[in-house]
Design a protein around this motif. Structure first.
Motif, PDB file in Angstrom:
ATOM      1  N   ALA A 103      38.811  57.873  14.535  1.00 30.34           N
ATOM      2  CA  ALA A 103      38.067  58.308  13.351  1.00 30.34           C
ATOM      3  C   ALA A 103      38.877  59.253  12.476  1.00 30.34           C
ATOM      4  O   ALA A 103      39.573  60.143  12.971  1.00 30.34           O
ATOM      5  N   VAL A 104      38.770  59.054  11.198  1.00 33.60           N
ATOM      6  CA  VAL A 104      39.398  59.950  10.227  1.00 33.60           C
ATOM      7  C   VAL A 104      38.413  60.194   9.085  1.00 33.60           C
ATOM      8  O   VAL A 104      37.509  59.395   8.839  1.00 33.60           O
ATOM      9  N   GLU A 105      38.607  61.317   8.422  1.00 30.86           N
ATOM     10  CA  GLU A 105      37.889  61.602   7.185  1.00 30.86           C
ATOM     11  C   GLU A 105      38.901  61.537   6.056  1.00 30.86           C
ATOM     12  O   GLU A 105      39.829  62.342   5.997  1.00 30.86           O
ATOM     13  N   VAL A 106      38.725  60.590   5.184  1.00 24.93           N
ATOM     14  CA  VAL A 106      39.664  60.406   4.078  1.00 24.93           C
ATOM     15  C   VAL A 106      39.078  61.041   2.828  1.00 24.93           C
ATOM     16  O   VAL A 106      37.886  60.887   2.530  1.00 24.93           O
ATOM     17  N   THR A 107      39.939  61.765   2.110  1.00 29.69           N
ATOM     18  CA  THR A 107      39.447  62.464   0.921  1.00 29.69           C
ATOM     19  C   THR A 107      40.162  62.063  -0.357  1.00 29.69           C
ATOM     20  O   THR A 107      39.645  62.302  -1.450  1.00 29.69           O
ATOM     21  N   GLY A 112      52.505  58.260  -6.130  1.00 29.06           N
ATOM     22  CA  GLY A 112      53.260  58.959  -7.166  1.00 29.06           C
ATOM     23  C   GLY A 112      52.390  60.011  -7.814  1.00 29.06           C
ATOM     24  O   GLY A 112      51.778  60.824  -7.122  1.00 29.06           O
ATOM     25  N   ASP A 113      52.294  59.965  -9.137  1.00 29.17           N
ATOM     26  CA  ASP A 113      51.465  60.933  -9.856  1.00 29.17           C
ATOM     27  C   ASP A 113      49.995  60.528  -9.886  1.00 29.17           C
ATOM     28  O   ASP A 113      49.142  61.316 -10.282  1.00 29.17           O
ATOM     29  N   ALA A 114      49.740  59.312  -9.519  1.00 24.50           N
ATOM     30  CA  ALA A 114      48.352  58.841  -9.567  1.00 24.50           C
ATOM     31  C   ALA A 114      47.599  59.309  -8.332  1.00 24.50           C
ATOM     32  O   ALA A 114      48.142  59.360  -7.233  1.00 24.50           O
ATOM     33  N   ARG A 115      46.351  59.631  -8.559  1.00 20.38           N
ATOM     34  CA  ARG A 115      45.541  60.153  -7.450  1.00 20.38           C
ATOM     35  C   ARG A 115      44.104  59.646  -7.579  1.00 20.38           C
ATOM     36  O   ARG A 115      43.486  59.765  -8.639  1.00 20.38           O
ATOM     37  N   ILE A 116      43.610  59.107  -6.486  1.00 21.11           N
ATOM     38  CA  ILE A 116      42.210  58.713  -6.416  1.00 21.11           C
ATOM     39  C   ILE A 116      41.526  59.622  -5.402  1.00 21.11           C
ATOM     40  O   ILE A 116      41.889  59.631  -4.225  1.00 21.11           O
ATOM     41  N   ALA A 117      40.600  60.422  -5.886  1.00 19.08           N
ATOM     42  CA  ALA A 117      39.841  61.308  -4.999  1.00 19.08           C
ATOM     43  C   ALA A 117      38.454  60.723  -4.792  1.00 19.08           C
ATOM     44  O   ALA A 117      37.973  59.916  -5.588  1.00 19.08           O
ATOM     45  N   PHE A 118      37.809  61.130  -3.718  1.00 19.05           N
ATOM     46  CA  PHE A 118      36.475  60.630  -3.409  1.00 19.05           C
ATOM     47  C   PHE A 118      35.429  61.706  -3.674  1.00 19.05           C
ATOM     48  O   PHE A 118      35.713  62.892  -3.603  1.00 19.05           O
ATOM     49  N   SER A 119      34.235  61.263  -3.930  1.00 14.30           N
ATOM     50  CA  SER A 119      33.153  62.210  -4.201  1.00 14.30           C
ATOM     51  C   SER A 119      32.775  62.997  -2.956  1.00 14.30           C
ATOM     52  O   SER A 119      32.135  64.040  -3.044  1.00 14.30           O
ATOM     53  N   GLY A 120      33.163  62.515  -1.814  1.00 11.60           N
ATOM     54  CA  GLY A 120      32.928  63.212  -0.552  1.00 11.60           C
ATOM     55  C   GLY A 120      33.796  62.573   0.508  1.00 11.60           C
ATOM     56  O   GLY A 120      34.316  61.467   0.305  1.00 11.60           O
ATOM     57  N   PRO A 121      33.979  63.235   1.629  1.00 10.73           N
ATOM     58  CA  PRO A 121      34.813  62.649   2.687  1.00 10.73           C
ATOM     59  C   PRO A 121      34.230  61.324   3.168  1.00 10.73           C
ATOM     60  O   PRO A 121      33.017  61.194   3.303  1.00 10.73           O
ATOM     61  N   VAL A 122      35.104  60.375   3.407  1.00  9.57           N
ATOM     62  CA  VAL A 122      34.685  59.066   3.903  1.00  9.57           C
ATOM     63  C   VAL A 122      35.133  58.947   5.352  1.00  9.57           C
ATOM     64  O   VAL A 122      36.324  58.997   5.647  1.00  9.57           O
ATOM     65  N   MET A 156      33.061  57.361  -6.575  1.00 15.33           N
ATOM     66  CA  MET A 156      31.772  57.751  -6.004  1.00 15.33           C
ATOM     67  C   MET A 156      31.519  56.876  -4.784  1.00 15.33           C
ATOM     68  O   MET A 156      31.251  55.675  -4.907  1.00 15.33           O
ATOM     69  N   THR A 157      31.664  57.465  -3.614  1.00 15.11           N
ATOM     70  CA  THR A 157      31.535  56.697  -2.378  1.00 15.11           C
ATOM     71  C   THR A 157      30.338  57.171  -1.573  1.00 15.11           C
ATOM     72  O   THR A 157      29.838  58.280  -1.756  1.00 15.11           O
ATOM     73  N   GLY A 158      29.940  56.338  -0.650  1.00 17.21           N
ATOM     74  CA  GLY A 158      29.014  56.759   0.391  1.00 17.21           C
ATOM     75  C   GLY A 158      29.818  57.409   1.504  1.00 17.21           C
ATOM     76  O   GLY A 158      31.025  57.618   1.379  1.00 17.21           O
ATOM     77  N   PRO A 159      29.162  57.723   2.609  1.00 17.48           N
ATOM     78  CA  PRO A 159      29.835  58.465   3.679  1.00 17.48           C
ATOM     79  C   PRO A 159      30.731  57.620   4.572  1.00 17.48           C
ATOM     80  O   PRO A 159      31.425  58.160   5.423  1.00 17.48           O
ATOM     81  N   GLY A 160      30.721  56.299   4.351  1.00 16.61           N
ATOM     82  CA  GLY A 160      31.460  55.441   5.273  1.00 16.61           C
ATOM     83  C   GLY A 160      30.631  55.197   6.519  1.00 16.61           C
ATOM     84  O   GLY A 160      29.802  54.284   6.565  1.00 16.61           O
ATOM     85  N   TYR A 161      30.819  56.038   7.521  1.00 17.72           N
ATOM     86  CA  TYR A 161      30.093  55.866   8.787  1.00 17.72           C
ATOM     87  C   TYR A 161      28.596  56.108   8.621  1.00 17.72           C
ATOM     88  O   TYR A 161      28.176  57.127   8.056  1.00 17.72           O
ATOM     89  N   ALA A 182      33.517  50.173   7.024  1.00 17.89           N
ATOM     90  CA  ALA A 182      32.848  49.822   5.774  1.00 17.89           C
ATOM     91  C   ALA A 182      32.723  51.041   4.878  1.00 17.89           C
ATOM     92  O   ALA A 182      32.690  52.173   5.358  1.00 17.89           O
ATOM     93  N   VAL A 183      32.661  50.772   3.600  1.00 13.70           N
ATOM     94  CA  VAL A 183      32.428  51.842   2.630  1.00 13.70           C
ATOM     95  C   VAL A 183      31.660  51.251   1.453  1.00 13.70           C
ATOM     96  O   VAL A 183      31.768  50.052   1.167  1.00 13.70           O
TER      97      VAL A 183
END
Ligand SMILES: [Zn+2]
Length: 256
Positions: A103-107, A112-122, A156-161, A182-183
Motif C-alpha cells: 500500500a502507498v499513498e500517492v499525492t 520535469g516541470d509539470a506536476r499533477i497533484a491530487f485533491s487528497g491522498p490516493v 479531483m480524486t476519490g480516496p482510491g481504497y 482503482a481510482v
C-alpha cells in the motif's frame, strides 16, 4: 505528509499562494464537487460495476482469494517510483477480503516541470500507482497541455481504497477499490483557474470536453476498466479506472 498535501489543496481552493513547486496559480477557482473520502460525502458506493460484464469474467466467492490476477504481495516495505510523490503505508487489512500489502499513498506525479497533484491522498497498491502515474504522464499531461494550455493541474480524486463490494451487494464481487487497484476522478483544475468537471463537461464541444474525451481514450490503453459518463447513470459524475481482471486470460478490456 497528509496534512502537507491537504495544506496545498486548501491553499489552492482558498486562493492563497501555493507553497512549493509549479503547482497552481492563486486564482479564484470554480466550485468542484469532490468525490467521497470513503466515509460518505455523497459519493455513491458500488458504482464501478460495468454495464455489461463479460460472461467469462471470473467469479469471486466471499472470503476467497479476491482476484485471480492478484500477484503475490511480497513488496511490503518499499515502493519507489521516480517522479511520484508517495508514502509507503503499512498493509491495508480490511474485513471480508478487503486490503492489500503493497500500500502507498500517492499525492502527486511530476514530469520535469509539470506536476499533477491530487485533491487528497490516493491509497492504492504500488503496482497500481505505477500504472496511474504512467497514464497521468502519457495521457493526461499531453492532453492538458493541448486543450487547457497547462501540463500541471490538480486532479479531483476519490480516496482510491474503499472496502466495499460492487453494486453494494453483500455477496457481490469485491470492488477493485477494495484491493487498491482503482481510482475515481471527478474533475481537474488547471493553474489559470479553469475547472473541468466530468459531470458538466463530458461530451461538450469545447476544449474541456475534448480534453475529457482524450484522457478517457488514453485511459483505455493503460487500465482494464474505464467507466465514464457514457457507461451508465452511476458514472455521470466521474470516471472510474481500475486494473481488474476480465476474462479467463485477463485480456478483456472494458472501455465505456
Ligand atoms: Zn470507482
Amino acid at each position: 505528509m497528509t496534512s502537507n498535501v491537504y495544506s496545498i489543496f486548501l491553499a489552492v481552493v482558498t486562493c492563497l499562494p501555493v507553497l512549493g513547486g509549479p503547482v497552481l496559480a492563486a486564482q479564484p477557482l470554480p466550485q468542484m464537487k469532490p468525490l467521497g473520502s470513503g466515509t460518505g460525502h455523497g459519493f455513491v458506493e458500488g458504482v464501478d460495476t460495468p454495464a455489461a460484464k463479460p460472461s467469462s469474467a471470473p467469479k469471486v466467492e466471499k472470503g476467497a482469494d479476491p482476484a485471480p490476477d492478484t500477484p503475490a504481495r511480497t513488496q511490503t516495505s518499499a515502493c519507489v517510483i521516480p517522479g511520484v510523490e508517495l508514502t509507503v503505508r503499512s498493509p491495508v487489512d480490511g474485513e471480508n477480503g478487503c486490503g492489500f500489502s503493497d500500500a502507498v499513498e500517492v499525492t502527486a506525479v511530476e514530469d520535469g516541470d509539470a506536476r499533477i497533484a491530487f485533491s487528497g491522498p490516493v491509497t492504492i497498491t504500488c503496482e497500481f500507482a505505477k500504472v496511474f502515474a504512467e497514464w497521468l504522464r502519457d495521457g493526461v499531461m499531453p492532453a492538458s497541455e493541448k486543450h487547457l494550455n497547462s501540463e500541471s493541474l490538480l486532479v479531483m480524486t476519490g480516496p482510491g481504497y474503499q472496502c466495499r463490494r460492487r453494486n453494494n451487494l453483500p455477496d457481490g464481487k469485491l470492488s477493485e477499490h477494495a484491493l487498491g487497484k482503482a481510482v475515481d476522478i471527478s474533475g481537474f483544475v488547471v493553474p489559470e483557474g479553469q475547472a473541468v468537471s466530468v459531470e458538466k463537461d463530458w461530451n461538450a464541444k469545447t476544449e474541456k470536453g475534448r480534453f475529457l474525451t482524450d484522457i478517457h481514450a488514453s485511459a483505455c490503453t493503460h487500465f482494464t476498466t474505464v467507466l465514464g459518463p457514457d457507461a451508465d447513470p452511476h458514472h455521470v459524475s466521474h470516471i472510474h479506472l481500475d486494473t481488474g481482471c476480465h476474462g479467463k486470460a485477463c485480456d478483456y478490456l472494458i472501455c465505456q
